[in-house]
Scaffold this motif. Sequence first.
Motif, PDB file in Angstrom:
ATOM      1  N   ILE A 163       0.834  -1.201   0.000  1.00 44.26           N
ATOM      2  CA  ILE A 163       0.000   0.000   0.000  1.00 44.26           C
ATOM      3  C   ILE A 163       0.869   1.251   0.000  1.00 44.26           C
ATOM      4  O   ILE A 163       0.638   2.179  -0.778  1.00 44.26           O
ATOM      5  CB  ILE A 163      -0.985  -0.010   1.188  1.00 44.26           C
ATOM      6  CG1 ILE A 163      -2.005  -1.132   0.986  1.00 44.26           C
ATOM      7  CG2 ILE A 163      -1.653   1.348   1.351  1.00 44.26           C
ATOM      8  CD1 ILE A 163      -2.934  -1.343   2.149  1.00 44.26           C
ATOM      9  N   THR A 164       1.877   1.280   0.845  1.00 41.52           N
ATOM     10  CA  THR A 164       2.762   2.447   0.862  1.00 41.52           C
ATOM     11  C   THR A 164       3.498   2.578  -0.469  1.00 41.52           C
ATOM     12  O   THR A 164       3.719   3.690  -0.949  1.00 41.52           O
ATOM     13  CB  THR A 164       3.751   2.402   2.038  1.00 41.52           C
ATOM     14  OG1 THR A 164       4.516   1.196   1.971  1.00 41.52           O
ATOM     15  CG2 THR A 164       3.027   2.481   3.367  1.00 41.52           C
ATOM     16  N   ASP A 165       3.859   1.460  -1.079  1.00 40.83           N
ATOM     17  CA  ASP A 165       4.497   1.501  -2.400  1.00 40.83           C
ATOM     18  C   ASP A 165       3.551   2.092  -3.440  1.00 40.83           C
ATOM     19  O   ASP A 165       3.968   2.889  -4.286  1.00 40.83           O
ATOM     20  CB  ASP A 165       4.934   0.098  -2.844  1.00 40.83           C
ATOM     21  CG  ASP A 165       6.117  -0.436  -2.049  1.00 40.83           C
ATOM     22  OD1 ASP A 165       6.747   0.341  -1.305  1.00 40.83           O
ATOM     23  OD2 ASP A 165       6.397  -1.647  -2.177  1.00 40.83           O
ATOM     24  N   TYR A 166       2.282   1.725  -3.386  1.00 44.42           N
ATOM     25  CA  TYR A 166       1.286   2.264  -4.317  1.00 44.42           C
ATOM     26  C   TYR A 166       1.164   3.781  -4.146  1.00 44.42           C
ATOM     27  O   TYR A 166       1.145   4.530  -5.125  1.00 44.42           O
ATOM     28  CB  TYR A 166      -0.070   1.596  -4.112  1.00 44.42           C
ATOM     29  CG  TYR A 166      -1.108   2.063  -5.099  1.00 44.42           C
ATOM     30  CD1 TYR A 166      -1.337   1.363  -6.270  1.00 44.42           C
ATOM     31  CD2 TYR A 166      -1.845   3.228  -4.877  1.00 44.42           C
ATOM     32  CE1 TYR A 166      -2.269   1.805  -7.196  1.00 44.42           C
ATOM     33  CE2 TYR A 166      -2.781   3.672  -5.790  1.00 44.42           C
ATOM     34  CZ  TYR A 166      -2.990   2.957  -6.946  1.00 44.42           C
ATOM     35  OH  TYR A 166      -3.903   3.401  -7.866  1.00 44.42           O
ATOM     36  N   VAL A 167       1.076   4.228  -2.908  1.00 44.37           N
ATOM     37  CA  VAL A 167       0.961   5.664  -2.644  1.00 44.37           C
ATOM     38  C   VAL A 167       2.206   6.383  -3.160  1.00 44.37           C
ATOM     39  O   VAL A 167       2.102   7.433  -3.807  1.00 44.37           O
ATOM     40  CB  VAL A 167       0.737   5.936  -1.141  1.00 44.37           C
ATOM     41  CG1 VAL A 167       0.867   7.421  -0.819  1.00 44.37           C
ATOM     42  CG2 VAL A 167      -0.621   5.405  -0.704  1.00 44.37           C
TER      43      VAL A 167
END
Length: 156
Positions: free
Chosen positions: A86-90
């Motif tokens: 999720i943090t990678d997506y953001v």
Amino acid sequence: MKKLAVFLLLFGAIACGAKTEIPKKVMKTFKSKYKRAVNAEWISGQGVFEVSFRHETFEKVANFQEDGTWIETITYLSSDQIMTCITDYVDEYHYGGQIIEAEFVENPDKEIYSIIVEGEIESYDEDPYDEDNRRENHEESIQLMFDADCSFLEGE
């Protein structure tokens, strides 16, 4: 006048810290689902019983129907509890935005992550390398939804 008296009676009970009466079925479901829950605080309204509590390392809120049926649980996530995908997506699709709130929401039908990103956000509709999909930088707050497998569902 009778309505005013009932209102004042209810208001007085709330103000004096009257405890919420929890049905046995609700309590049984809660205790079986969250055996290690601590600091449980209950409120109720319109046949729904809501409990805020700590379970293991998480702060949670769960809702139950009066017959004990579990409705939903929201788990509040700190920044170090958010899945890396999720943090990678953001980082990839919402440059400049910071995650300010993260929740894992469970109900009988689905499990999703709800993420709020805020800041000077440069976002892309799909492919960050396609200039046609690029949006302008602007200050905003957006909600992103992911399924339990970390697949992006939607954003607002």
